[in-house]
Every structure is written in C-alpha cells, then in structure tokens.
Scaffold this motif. Structure first.
Motif, short mmCIF file in Angstrom:
data_model
loop_
_atom_site.label_atom_id
_atom_site.label_comp_id
_atom_site.label_asym_id
_atom_site.label_seq_id
_atom_site.Cartn_x
_atom_site.Cartn_y
_atom_site.Cartn_z
N LEU A 72 34.28 83.09 52.56
CA LEU A 72 35.12 82.43 53.52
C LEU A 72 35.36 82.81 54.99
CD1 LEU A 72 38.34 81.90 50.95
CD2 LEU A 72 36.74 80.03 51.63
N ALA A 73 34.53 82.26 55.58
CA ALA A 73 34.03 82.92 57.11
C ALA A 73 35.48 82.67 57.96
CB ALA A 73 32.99 82.45 57.59
N ASP A 74 36.06 81.61 57.90
CA ASP A 74 37.25 80.90 58.77
C ASP A 74 38.46 81.72 58.43
OD1 ASP A 74 35.64 79.66 60.47
OD2 ASP A 74 36.44 77.69 60.03
N ALA A 75 38.44 82.44 57.09
CA ALA A 75 39.92 82.72 56.54
C ALA A 75 40.31 83.95 57.52
CB ALA A 75 39.66 83.59 55.25
N MET A 76 39.94 84.49 58.35
CA MET A 76 40.21 85.36 59.61
C MET A 76 41.42 84.63 60.34
SD MET A 76 37.32 85.97 62.23
CE MET A 76 36.40 84.52 62.84
N PHE A 77 41.22 83.18 60.52
CA PHE A 77 41.99 82.52 61.21
C PHE A 77 43.28 82.11 60.34
CE2 PHE A 77 38.15 81.22 63.42
CZ PHE A 77 38.38 82.06 64.39
N THR A 78 44.17 83.02 60.12
CA THR A 78 45.24 82.96 59.17
C THR A 78 46.42 82.32 59.55
OG1 THR A 78 46.06 84.88 59.99
CG2 THR A 78 44.98 85.32 58.20
N HIS A 79 46.51 81.58 60.76
CA HIS A 79 47.44 80.74 61.19
C HIS A 79 47.57 79.35 60.35
CE1 HIS A 79 50.59 80.02 64.15
NE2 HIS A 79 50.48 78.78 63.99
N ASP A 80 46.47 78.97 59.92
CA ASP A 80 46.29 77.40 59.41
C ASP A 80 46.71 77.35 58.11
OD1 ASP A 80 45.49 76.42 61.91
OD2 ASP A 80 43.36 77.33 61.47
N PRO A 81 46.43 78.20 57.00
CA PRO A 81 46.64 77.82 55.60
C PRO A 81 48.10 77.98 55.22
CG PRO A 81 44.77 79.41 55.76
CD PRO A 81 45.53 79.37 57.17
N SER A 82 48.90 78.34 55.87
CA SER A 82 50.33 78.32 55.60
C SER A 82 51.15 78.39 56.89
CB SER A 82 50.62 79.49 54.62
OG SER A 82 50.62 80.88 55.33
N LEU A 83 52.70 77.76 56.47
CA LEU A 83 53.42 77.99 57.55
C LEU A 83 54.68 78.53 57.23
CD1 LEU A 83 54.51 76.44 60.20
CD2 LEU A 83 55.28 74.74 58.75
N MET A 84 55.34 79.60 57.83
CA MET A 84 56.55 80.19 57.41
C MET A 84 57.60 79.42 57.96
SD MET A 84 57.66 82.67 55.50
CE MET A 84 56.06 83.40 55.19
N SER A 85 58.63 79.37 57.11
CA SER A 85 60.15 79.13 57.38
C SER A 85 61.20 80.12 57.14
CB SER A 85 60.53 77.67 56.96
OG SER A 85 60.73 77.94 55.38
N ASP A 86 62.31 79.90 57.68
CA ASP A 86 63.37 80.82 57.07
C ASP A 86 63.78 80.64 55.73
OD1 ASP A 86 63.52 81.57 59.80
OD2 ASP A 86 65.51 80.81 60.35
N HIS A 87 63.29 79.72 55.03
CA HIS A 87 63.57 79.40 53.43
C HIS A 87 62.57 79.63 52.77
CE1 HIS A 87 66.94 77.41 55.62
NE2 HIS A 87 66.06 76.83 56.21
N GLY A 88 61.35 80.24 53.29
CA GLY A 88 60.18 80.62 52.61
C GLY A 88 58.63 79.76 53.11
N ALA A 89 57.73 80.22 52.57
CA ALA A 89 56.40 79.88 52.99
C ALA A 89 56.17 78.27 52.56
CB ALA A 89 55.35 80.66 52.43
#
Length: 292
Positions: A72-89
């Motif tokens: 997974l060469a692009d996995a270093m770009f961790t911004h994209d696969p999840s989003l964080m909120s105050d209520h959980g990921a």
C-alpha cells in the motif's frame, strides 16, 4: 485529557496518526501509482524523516502505522482513510481503488487505543479525508468530486446530524482529470480559525462566498507556484494556529503566509510530496486537535 477529538483544522495538533513509508513505497511502480518523474523511493524516505522531525518538534504525539511491505504505497497519506470527530472516528471508503485496504489499518489502530468508531462509509458511497474541512465545530464542508460522491456525503450527513453537525457539500472542478486527484483541501488550507490559504480560481464559488461571509481572511496562493507544484504549494499543515509546515521551494507562497503573520517551516519533498501528489496535510491524520 481526551485521547481523541478533532472538529477544527488548526487548533494545536496533539495526537496524529502517521505511517512511516518503507518497502511498499520503495518498491512502488510509479506508473501504477501515478507518481511523477521526481519519484525516488529511498530519497522519499529521507525526506519523510525530516518531515517527522518537524512534527515531533511541535510537541505532537505520533501514533505510528508501520509499512511492513503490504504493497500500500499511498498509505503514508493517512489523512484520507478516516475522519476524526469529537464523537469518534469515521472509517471512510476510498475513491481510489488502489487505496481501498488502507481503511483497515486505521480501524485497527483506533481499536488498539480504545478510540470509538462513530460509523463507516459503505459502498457505493465514497468519501476521502482530503475532501473534508471543518469550517467550525458544527460545520463540515465536503468537496464532491472524483474521490467523494453524493452517496458518501449522504452517509456522512447521517452519522454527524445526531450530534448537531451540518454537512455542506460543494462540487469540485475536474481540473487535470480523474487520475490526478483534486481534493477540496487541494484548493484551501486553513491556517487559523480566521485565516486560510486558497487558490481561488479552483474554489467552488458558493464556498468562496461562504468563507467571505464568515469573515475568514483569504491568502491567495501565487498561481505560478500552485501550477508548478500541481497544487502542493498550498498543502500546508498547521501544528497550531498560524504555525505551519510546508514543502520547500515555493518562496512566494511562504512569504505570503509570513506577511499574514504565520511562522512557516519547510522541508525538501520533491521525491516524496511533489512526486507522489500529497503534501504535509495528506501525510497526517489528526486524532486530537485542541487547545491545551
């Protein structure tokens, strides 16, 4: 102190999810991954180490994902696969098929740290983190384009609405085509609560008008540097309000931010960010952003 929570884009970065590139990036086929002519795997690793040093210098705790050669060469770009909120990921669903399995890495990292999962984007919905900008704690702006579709936006809206959060969606231009990704964060980088770096010609007009109504000061990214970098001159990471990390080589963009009161640190990234089409923001998934 809470171990997670992030519904703002420039508050002090206290915890972040990052993946140190390794065998998967070094062995990556540039044609398959749409990497540019300056790609050099070993050099990219060295440049990433310098970026890491700047993040650590800011006092941020890094949660590491390691590259053990999963391809997974692009996995270093961790911004994209999840989003964080105050209520959980929120576990997202990638619009780039080559990146589909990255979400499992994030889900595992959150489970190991008892960070709750608020929900998941399911097929046929797609949402990538680069298309999501917290305008304030109650407003998430999402770019609808090649990587994020209406079905994904509808699911995101359904997950956040019970918490009093509005999701506003705007159409993105195609710009350089389906393969070259234009995220919403390709055309806007928040630098502080009332300050953002933008490339206005590619901003959705209604979003531009909203920013103006909100009284957010807009620094125009110099067009020549924006085009020379395929937009990465604008991809800057705030570690706290008005303190940012950016890719080296774009002195006019740096000077424009400094003139607006920002402190700017740079790192060489021709083999890493420029070649692989992802900047300092893309390399980080904020887990906790909050004033201490």
């Amino acid at each position: 102190m809470s171990a997670f929570g992030s519904q703002e884009m420039s508050a002090p970065l206290q915890r972040v999810l990052m993946r140190r590139p390794g065998p998967s990036l070094v062995a990556a086929d540039p044609l398959k991954w749409h990497y540019g002519p300056t790609f050099d795997g070993q050099k990219a690793l060295r440049q990433y180490a310098e970026f890491t040093r700047l993040v650590e210098k800011s006092g941020t705790e890094i949660i590491w994902l390691e590259d053990a050669g999963d391809g997974l060469a692009d996995a270093m770009f961790t911004h994209d696969p999840s989003l964080m909120s105050d209520h959980g990921a929120i576990i997202l669903r990638m619009g780039k098929p080559l990146r589909a399995n990255e979400t499992e890495l994030h889900e595992k990292a959150y489970a190991e740290r008892q960070i709750p999962i608020l929900g998941r984007i399911e097929a046929p919905g797609t949402v990538e983190g680069g298309d999501c900008i917290w305008l304030d704690a109650k407003t998430l702006v999402v770019g609808r384009g090649v990587r994020t579709n209406q079905e994904g936006i509808d699911q995101l809206t359904g997950l956040l609405a019970p918490h009093g959060i509005s999701v506003l969606a705007y159409d993105l231009p195609l710009w350089q085509g389906e393969e070259a990704c234009l995220h919403l964060m390709s055309v806007m980088s928040p630098l502080a609560g009332d300050l953002a770096l933008v490339f206005a010609p590619l901003l959705p007009a209604a979003f531009y008008q909203l920013l103006k109504r909100r009284g957010i000061r807009l620094i125009e990214a110099p067009a020549d540097e924006f085009h020379a970098s395929n937009g990465l001159s604008l991809n800057v990471l705030p570690t706290r309000p008005n303190e940012v990390i950016m890719v080296a080589g774009f002195p006019k963009t740096k000077a424009a931010m400094e003139a607006a009161g920002c402190t700017v640190e740079t790192f060489e990234a021709d083999a890493l960010c420029i070649a692989c089409e992802g900047g300092p923001t893309c390399l980080t998934r904020p887990v906790l952003r909050r004033a201490a």
